[in-house]
Design a protein around this motif. Structure first.
Motif, PDB file in Angstrom:
ATOM      1  N   GLY A   6       0.798  -1.224   0.000  1.00  9.70           N
ATOM      2  CA  GLY A   6       0.000   0.000   0.000  1.00  9.70           C
ATOM      3  C   GLY A   6       0.817   1.255   0.000  1.00  9.70           C
ATOM      4  N   SER A   7       1.748   1.386   0.940  1.00  7.32           N
ATOM      5  CA  SER A   7       2.590   2.576   1.008  1.00  7.32           C
ATOM      6  C   SER A   7       3.995   2.174   1.444  1.00  7.32           C
ATOM      7  CB  SER A   7       2.026   3.598   1.993  1.00  7.32           C
ATOM      8  OG  SER A   7       2.227   3.172   3.333  1.00  7.32           O
ATOM      9  N   PRO A   8       5.018   2.928   1.029  1.00  8.88           N
ATOM     10  CA  PRO A   8       6.382   2.624   1.461  1.00  8.88           C
ATOM     11  C   PRO A   8       6.549   2.670   2.981  1.00  8.88           C
ATOM     12  CG  PRO A   8       6.408   4.108  -0.417  1.00  8.88           C
ATOM     13  CD  PRO A   8       4.983   4.012   0.023  1.00  8.88           C
ATOM     14  N   THR A   9       5.826   3.586   3.626  1.00  7.24           N
ATOM     15  CA  THR A   9       5.936   3.689   5.084  1.00  7.24           C
ATOM     16  C   THR A   9       5.418   2.429   5.760  1.00  7.24           C
ATOM     17  OG1 THR A   9       5.699   6.095   4.998  1.00  7.24           O
ATOM     18  CG2 THR A   9       5.255   5.019   7.108  1.00  7.24           C
ATOM     19  N   ALA A  10       4.241   1.965   5.311  1.00  9.64           N
ATOM     20  CA  ALA A  10       3.683   0.738   5.876  1.00  9.64           C
ATOM     21  C   ALA A  10       4.602  -0.440   5.595  1.00  9.64           C
ATOM     22  CB  ALA A  10       2.292   0.482   5.300  1.00  9.64           C
ATOM     23  N   PHE A  11       5.188  -0.468   4.399  1.00 11.03           N
ATOM     24  CA  PHE A  11       6.094  -1.549   4.030  1.00 11.03           C
ATOM     25  C   PHE A  11       7.293  -1.587   4.963  1.00 11.03           C
ATOM     26  CE2 PHE A  11       9.836  -2.569   1.145  1.00 11.03           C
ATOM     27  CZ  PHE A  11       9.781  -3.932   1.389  1.00 11.03           C
ATOM     28  N   ARG A  12       7.935  -0.440   5.172  1.00  9.10           N
ATOM     29  CA  ARG A  12       9.134  -0.412   6.005  1.00  9.10           C
ATOM     30  C   ARG A  12       8.812  -0.861   7.434  1.00  9.10           C
ATOM     31  NH1 ARG A  12       9.908   4.063   2.523  1.00  9.10           N
ATOM     32  NH2 ARG A  12      11.954   4.006   1.473  1.00  9.10           N
ATOM     33  N   GLU A  13       7.685  -0.398   7.967  1.00  4.99           N
ATOM     34  CA  GLU A  13       7.321  -0.742   9.340  1.00  4.99           C
ATOM     35  C   GLU A  13       7.031  -2.233   9.486  1.00  4.99           C
ATOM     36  OE1 GLU A  13       4.971  -1.907  12.534  1.00  4.99           O
ATOM     37  OE2 GLU A  13       3.980  -1.554  10.616  1.00  4.99           O
ATOM     38  N   ARG A  14       6.241  -2.782   8.569  1.00  4.59           N
ATOM     39  CA  ARG A  14       5.856  -4.199   8.682  1.00  4.59           C
ATOM     40  C   ARG A  14       7.011  -5.125   8.339  1.00  4.59           C
ATOM     41  NH1 ARG A  14       0.086  -2.877   5.811  1.00  4.59           N
ATOM     42  NH2 ARG A  14      -0.826  -1.810   7.620  1.00  4.59           N
ATOM     43  N   PHE A  15       7.817  -4.730   7.361  1.00  2.85           N
ATOM     44  CA  PHE A  15       8.964  -5.553   6.999  1.00  2.85           C
ATOM     45  C   PHE A  15       9.936  -5.651   8.175  1.00  2.85           C
ATOM     46  CE2 PHE A  15      13.081  -6.480   5.077  1.00  2.85           C
ATOM     47  CZ  PHE A  15      12.771  -7.448   4.132  1.00  2.85           C
ATOM     48  N   LYS A  16      10.207  -4.529   8.833  1.00  2.00           N
ATOM     49  CA  LYS A  16      11.136  -4.553   9.960  1.00  2.00           C
ATOM     50  C   LYS A  16      10.552  -5.318  11.138  1.00  2.00           C
ATOM     51  CE  LYS A  16      14.446  -1.786  12.497  1.00  2.00           C
ATOM     52  NZ  LYS A  16      15.161  -0.507  12.573  1.00  2.00           N
ATOM     53  N   ARG A  17       9.224  -5.235  11.314  1.00  2.00           N
ATOM     54  CA  ARG A  17       8.590  -5.975  12.414  1.00  2.00           C
ATOM     55  C   ARG A  17       8.753  -7.487  12.232  1.00  2.00           C
ATOM     56  NH1 ARG A  17       3.012  -6.945  12.646  1.00  2.00           N
ATOM     57  NH2 ARG A  17       2.644  -5.144  11.302  1.00  2.00           N
ATOM     58  N   ILE A  18       8.686  -7.944  10.980  1.00  2.00           N
ATOM     59  CA  ILE A  18       8.787  -9.376  10.716  1.00  2.00           C
ATOM     60  C   ILE A  18      10.233  -9.845  10.662  1.00  2.00           C
ATOM     61  CG2 ILE A  18       8.324 -11.198   9.020  1.00  2.00           C
ATOM     62  CD1 ILE A  18       5.849 -10.343  10.495  1.00  2.00           C
ATOM     63  N   THR A  19      11.108  -9.093   9.984  1.00  2.00           N
ATOM     64  CA  THR A  19      12.479  -9.556   9.746  1.00  2.00           C
ATOM     65  C   THR A  19      13.502  -8.998  10.716  1.00  2.00           C
ATOM     66  OG1 THR A  19      13.052  -7.758   8.218  1.00  2.00           O
ATOM     67  CG2 THR A  19      11.952  -9.705   7.277  1.00  2.00           C
ATOM     68  N   GLY A  20      13.161  -7.935  11.432  1.00  2.00           N
ATOM     69  CA  GLY A  20      14.109  -7.350  12.372  1.00  2.00           C
ATOM     70  C   GLY A  20      15.097  -6.395  11.746  1.00  2.00           C
ATOM     71  N   THR A  21      14.952  -6.077  10.467  1.00  2.00           N
ATOM     72  CA  THR A  21      15.862  -5.156   9.808  1.00  2.00           C
ATOM     73  C   THR A  21      15.100  -4.376   8.749  1.00  2.00           C
ATOM     74  OG1 THR A  21      18.040  -4.993   8.750  1.00  2.00           O
ATOM     75  CG2 THR A  21      16.601  -6.761   7.980  1.00  2.00           C
ATOM     76  N   SER A  22      15.699  -3.321   8.220  1.00  2.00           N
ATOM     77  CA  SER A  22      15.038  -2.490   7.221  1.00  2.00           C
ATOM     78  C   SER A  22      15.165  -3.112   5.840  1.00  2.00           C
ATOM     79  CB  SER A  22      15.661  -1.095   7.205  1.00  2.00           C
ATOM     80  OG  SER A  22      16.989  -1.169   6.703  1.00  2.00           O
TER      81      SER A  22
END
Length: 318
Positions: A287-303
């Motif tokens: 949906g948005s780059p901001t949502a992507f960065r937040e959720r990706f880091k929550r799952i993988t632990g990194t940006s």
């Protein structure tokens, strides 16, 4: 001088054993002194090590006057440590000796009972088994290492190097540890934990599952906005029935399943394409780059940027 004993047991993993030997042995203080004396201890003099044979110049008595004991990982299927080994570790702990495990060496340390009631980690692929076999231990699969003070555990083999550097920093400060890290050609601290290395596979479906057509369609349309009512219509069921089937057949919810599928898609694109992070976010359906960065880091632990830097294949020229 601080004595470090590396415990070599049957089917020890050579890299797990050699890492502390090399790292601690090469540490130098600003005045050139060597602060560590390293020894290999074992219940037997000759230790099988996945096609190699390790010579242990010290028996278990060599643990008695050590300051730190390292328990390396061992091959899958290796027998449990003998009681004399477990008792030697318990006695070392009772004397106040620092004990650290590398990778699946956490299982051998757990056998002593010393980790009961504590937080620990191991290689992510073995974390669930460690938690199952030793329910008194709080297992955290997403971190590189855990420091409980006297007892420490680390994740995979490379995380054992992180742990060794951490102990050097505890003993002699950041400057000495940074020098050791440079010799090992790695940063003193890595961003993120081992979550970034975990393969986020989805739970297997039972044969003939009613969800198979829905999940296949979801995989093909990850880049689109997928609503629960849309998914329910694709499956010919109500939203309530869809949620129930997901819980029963996958152990998770449709939205949680979708999030992990999108993270996997994003990981693939970061590793294998030149897409910008914004385009990866769009292609994976965040949906948005901001949502992507937040959720990706929550799952993988990194940006996303750090993940790409760590995992994208590229040729290196020296």
């Amino acid at each position: 001088m601080h004595t470090v004993a590396v415990l070599a047991l049957d089917q020890v993993i050579p890299f797990d054993l050699s890492t502390p030997l090399e790292v601690f042995d090469r540490v130098r203080l600003p005045d050139g002194r060597r602060p560590y004396q390293v020894r290999v201890c074992g219940a037997t003099a000759q230790v099988p090590a996945l096609g190699l044979t390790i010579t242990a110049h010290w028996n278990l008595e060599g643990l008695r006057d050590t300051d730190t004991v390292i328990v390396p990982g061992r091959a899958e299927g290796a027998p449990s440590p003998k009681e004399e080994v477990l008792e030697a570790l318990r006695q070392a702990a009772a004397r106040g000796t620092r004990i650290a495990s590398i990778c699946v060496g956490a299982f051998d340390l757990a056998e002593t009972g010393l980790l009961d009631g504590l937080v620990a980690t191991t290689h992510w692929s073995a974390a669930a088994e460690l938690a199952r076999r030793f329910p008194a231990i709080e297992v955290r699969p997403n971190v590189l290492y855990v420091d409980n003070g006297q007892l420490l555990t680390s994740a995979g083999a490379s995380a054992g190097l992180d742990l060794c550097l951490h102990m050097i920093r505890r003993d002699w400060g950041s400057a000495v540890a940074a020098s050791a890290a440079r010799l090992a050609v790695m940063p003193l601290e890595r961003e993120g934990g081992q979550a970034q290395f975990i393969v986020h596979s989805q739970p297997p479906l039972p044969h003939g599952s009613t969800l198979e057509p829905v999940l296949a369609w979801m995989e093909e349309h990850l880049g689109e906005e997928l609503r629960l009512d849309t998914l329910a219509r694709r499956g010919g069921m109500s939203v309530r029935t869809l949620n129930r089937h997901f819980r029963e057949q996958t152990g998770t919810t449709p939205l949680q399943w979708l999030l992990r599928a999108r993270v996997r898609r994003a990981q693939f694109l970061l590793e294998n394409s030149d897409y910008t992070v914004d385009r990866v976010a769009d292609q994976a359906g965040f949906g948005s780059p901001t949502a992507f960065r937040e959720r990706f880091k929550r799952i993988t632990g990194t940006s996303p940027q750090s993940y790409r830097a760590a995992f994208r294949g590229r040729e290196q020229f020296y």
